[in-house]
Scaffold this active site. Structure first.
Site, mmCIF file in Angstrom:
data_model
loop_
_atom_site.group_PDB
_atom_site.id
_atom_site.type_symbol
_atom_site.label_atom_id
_atom_site.label_comp_id
_atom_site.label_asym_id
_atom_site.label_seq_id
_atom_site.Cartn_x
_atom_site.Cartn_y
_atom_site.Cartn_z
ATOM 1 N N LYS A 184 0.447 -1.078 0.253
ATOM 2 C CA LYS A 184 0.116 0.078 0.282
ATOM 3 C C LYS A 184 1.313 1.543 -0.040
ATOM 4 C CE LYS A 184 -3.656 -2.520 -0.801
ATOM 5 N NZ LYS A 184 -4.415 -2.853 0.182
HETATM 6 C C1 LIG Z 1 -5.368 -4.433 0.573
HETATM 7 C C2 LIG Z 1 -7.022 -4.074 0.403
HETATM 8 C C3 LIG Z 1 -7.301 -4.090 1.838
HETATM 9 C C4 LIG Z 1 -7.577 -4.929 3.050
HETATM 10 O O1 LIG Z 1 -6.353 -4.633 4.036
HETATM 11 P P1 LIG Z 1 -4.933 -5.703 5.116
HETATM 12 O O2 LIG Z 1 -4.144 -4.698 5.743
HETATM 13 O O3 LIG Z 1 -4.034 -6.702 3.467
HETATM 14 O O4 LIG Z 1 -5.395 -6.508 5.865
HETATM 15 C C5 LIG Z 1 -8.659 -4.426 2.061
HETATM 16 N N1 LIG Z 1 -9.317 -3.574 1.189
HETATM 17 C C6 LIG Z 1 -8.938 -2.841 -0.182
HETATM 18 C C7 LIG Z 1 -9.691 -2.877 -1.518
HETATM 19 C C8 LIG Z 1 -7.272 -3.544 -0.450
HETATM 20 O O5 LIG Z 1 -6.476 -3.694 -1.255
#
Ligand SMILES: *Cc1c(COP(=O)(O)O)cnc(C)c1O
Length: 389
Positions: A184
Site C-alpha cells: 500500500k
Molecule cells: C489491501 C486491501 C484491504 C485489506 O488490507 P490488509 O491490510 O491487507 O488487511 C482491503 N480492501 C482493499 C480494497 C485492499 O486493497
C-alpha cells in the site's frame, strides 16, 4: 531486456524508518504504547477526524467495524465484487449476505445509482471502494444512507492521501479504513487504521481492538494493576505494536512525497502507453482532485493486443517485470462460485469484463523513469509478439 527483476511493488524504507523501529526495539516497550498513540494522533491531526484506531491490518479494521455495527444473519451489505476478498469473507463469516454492485467499466468504482438500486429493507451497511487511489463520488452515497439507518464504511485501503473534488481528503469525514500492508502507499509492515468522525464509534472500536476492555494494554501498564480493567463486551486482539506504529508514522511523514513521485511515474506511463493498442489504462474519475496512484492498472484487450491477460503477465515475467491482479472479482473465486447462494447481484458485466483483463504494472516511489521505460518497452515487445502477422 532488464537483467534484474522489477517487482510490481516495493516499500520505500528510509534510514529514518529504520532508526524509528530500532529505537523502539531498544526502548524496552515494543508492543502497543506511546508509539501507537503518537501515530494515531498524527493521523487525526492530518485528517481532522475524531478518532484513528490503529490495528494489525485493514482487514482487522473492517472486521471491528462490522462487529461494532452488529452485522449478522439476515443482514445485507452492499459492496462491489471488484474488491479485495477480505471484505467479502468478513461479511460472509458474519453470517450476512454480500450484495454485489457492478462498477464503472473504466474507473472500477460503484456509481451512486448502482448502490441505490441494490438497497433493500435488509441493507445494514454499504462498503464502497476508492479504487487504485482515485476518490469515490461519496456525496450522493452519503445522501442515500442519511435517513435510512444504513452504515457507510469507506474502504480506503488504496486511498490514503487521496483528495476528492472540492478538497476533502479521504478519511476526514465519515468512517473509513486504511491498509498499511507493504504494497500500500505507506506501510507499517502489516497494519491498518480505522478513522471516524464519530467519537463514540471510535471508542467502541478502540475497546473491541483489545479484548473489549475499557482501557488498552499501554494504559494497563502505565497505571499498574490497580486499574482492574474489566471486559465491557467481548472483543478481539487486534492492537498494532509500537514496532509497527513508529514505522507507520515515519512513513506518514513522507506520504505526500510518495504521492508526488507516484503521480509523476503514472503520467509517464500514460503518455507512453497511449499509442499501444490493446493496453487500456483506467479512466479518470471526476470525483478525484488528487489521485494517490496506489496502483497503475491496465486492461489487456486480447482482440487488439493479440495476447490475453494471463499470457501477458507470463511474458512480462519472462522479461523480468513483475505484475499483479487487483482484483479477481470476489464472486469469481472458487468458494464463491461454489456457494452462489451466499451472495446476490444484479448483473456484474463490467466487473467480469475487468476481472479477466486487469493487470497492475510496477509502480512504487523508488522506481525511476528508466524503470517505467523498461516496462513500456517490454509491453511493446509482448504486444507486438502476440499480434498475429
Ligand atoms: C489491501 C486491501 C484491504 C485489506 O488490507 P490488509 O491490510 O491487507 O488487511 C482491503 N480492501 C482493499 C480494497 C485492499 O486493497
Amino acid at each position: 531486456m532488464r537483467t534484474d527483476f522489477l517487482p510490481f511493488a516495493r516499500p520505500s524504507i528510509s534510514e529514518e524508518d529504520v532508526a524509528a523501529v530500532t529505537e523502539t526495539l531498544r526502548s524496552g516497550w515494543i508492543t502497543t504504547g506511546a508509539g501507537c498513540a503518537a501515530f494515531e494522533a498524527a493521523i487525526c491531526e492530518r485528517l481532522g477526524c475524531a478518532a484513528a484506531v490503529a490495528v494489525t491490518s485493514g482487514t482487522a479494521a473492517m472486521h471491528l467495524a462490522l462487529h461494532a455495527l452488529g452485522i449478522g444473519p439476515g443482514d445485507e451489505v452492499v459492496t462491489p465484487s471488484m474488491t479485495w476478498v477480505s471484505t467479502v469473507n468478513l461479511i460472509t463469516m458474519a453470517g450476512a449476505t454480500p450484495v454485489f454492485v457492478d462498477v464503472d467499466r473504466d474507473t472500477l468504482m460503484a456509481s451512486p445509482e448502482a448502490v441505490e438500486a441494490a438497497l433493500t429493507e435488509r441493507t445494514r451497511a454499504i462498503i464502497p471502494v476508492d479504487f487504485a487511489g482515485a476518490a469515490l463520488d461519496m456525496e450522493p452515497i452519503r445522501r442515500l444512507v442519511d435517513d435510512r439507518g444504513i452504515a457507510l464504511i469507506e474502504d480506503a485501503a488504496h486511498a490514503i492521501g487521496t483528495i476528492r473534488s472540492g478538497g476533502e481528503e479521504v478519511g476526514s469525514r465519515g468512517t473509513a479504513i486504511f491498509s498499511l500492508h507493504p504494497i500500500k502507499t505507506i506501510t507499517s509492515g502489516e497494519g491498518g487504521v480505522l478513522v471516524t468522525d464519530d467519537a463514540e464509534f471510535g471508542d467502541c472500536i478502540r475497546r473491541l481492538r483489545f479484548h473489549g476492555l475499557g482501557i488498552d494494554a499501554w494504559q494497563r501498564d502505565q497505571q499498574g494493576r490497580s486499574s482492574q480493567a474489566e471486559v465491557l463486551e467481548p472483543g478481539f486482539k487486534y492492537n498494532l505494536p509500537d514496532m509497527n506504529a513508529v514505522l507507520g508514522q515515519s512513513q506518514l511523514a513522507r506520504l505526500d512525497a510518495f504521492i508526488t513521485q507516484r503521480a509523476h511515474l503514472a503520467k509517464r506511463y500514460r503518455t507512453q502507453l497511449s499509442n499501444i493498442s490493446g493496453i487500456l489504462p483506467l479512466g479518470d474519475a471526476i470525483s478525484t482532485e488528487r489521485h494517490s496512484w496506489h496502483l497503475f492498472i491496465v486492461r489487456i484487450d486480447e482482440d487488439a493486443a493479440g495476447i490475453d491477460r494471463d499470457a501477458f503477465m507470463e511474458a512480462m515475467k519472462a522479461r523480468n517485470i513483475g505484475t499483479g491482479i487487483h482484483f479477481r472479482a470476489a464472486h469469481m473465486h472458487q468458494w464463491y462460485r461454489d456457494h452462489a447462494d451466499t451472495w446476490r447481484a444484479n448483473g456484474l458485466a463490467n466487473t467480469e469484463w475487468n476481472s479477466n483483463r486487469i493487470c497492475s504494472l510496477p509502480l512504487f516511489p523508488d522506481m525511476s523513469e528508466s524503470d517505467v521505460d523498461d516496462v513500456v518497452a517490454a509491453v511493446r515487445e509482448v504486444v507486438a509478439a502476440g499480434v498475429p502477422a
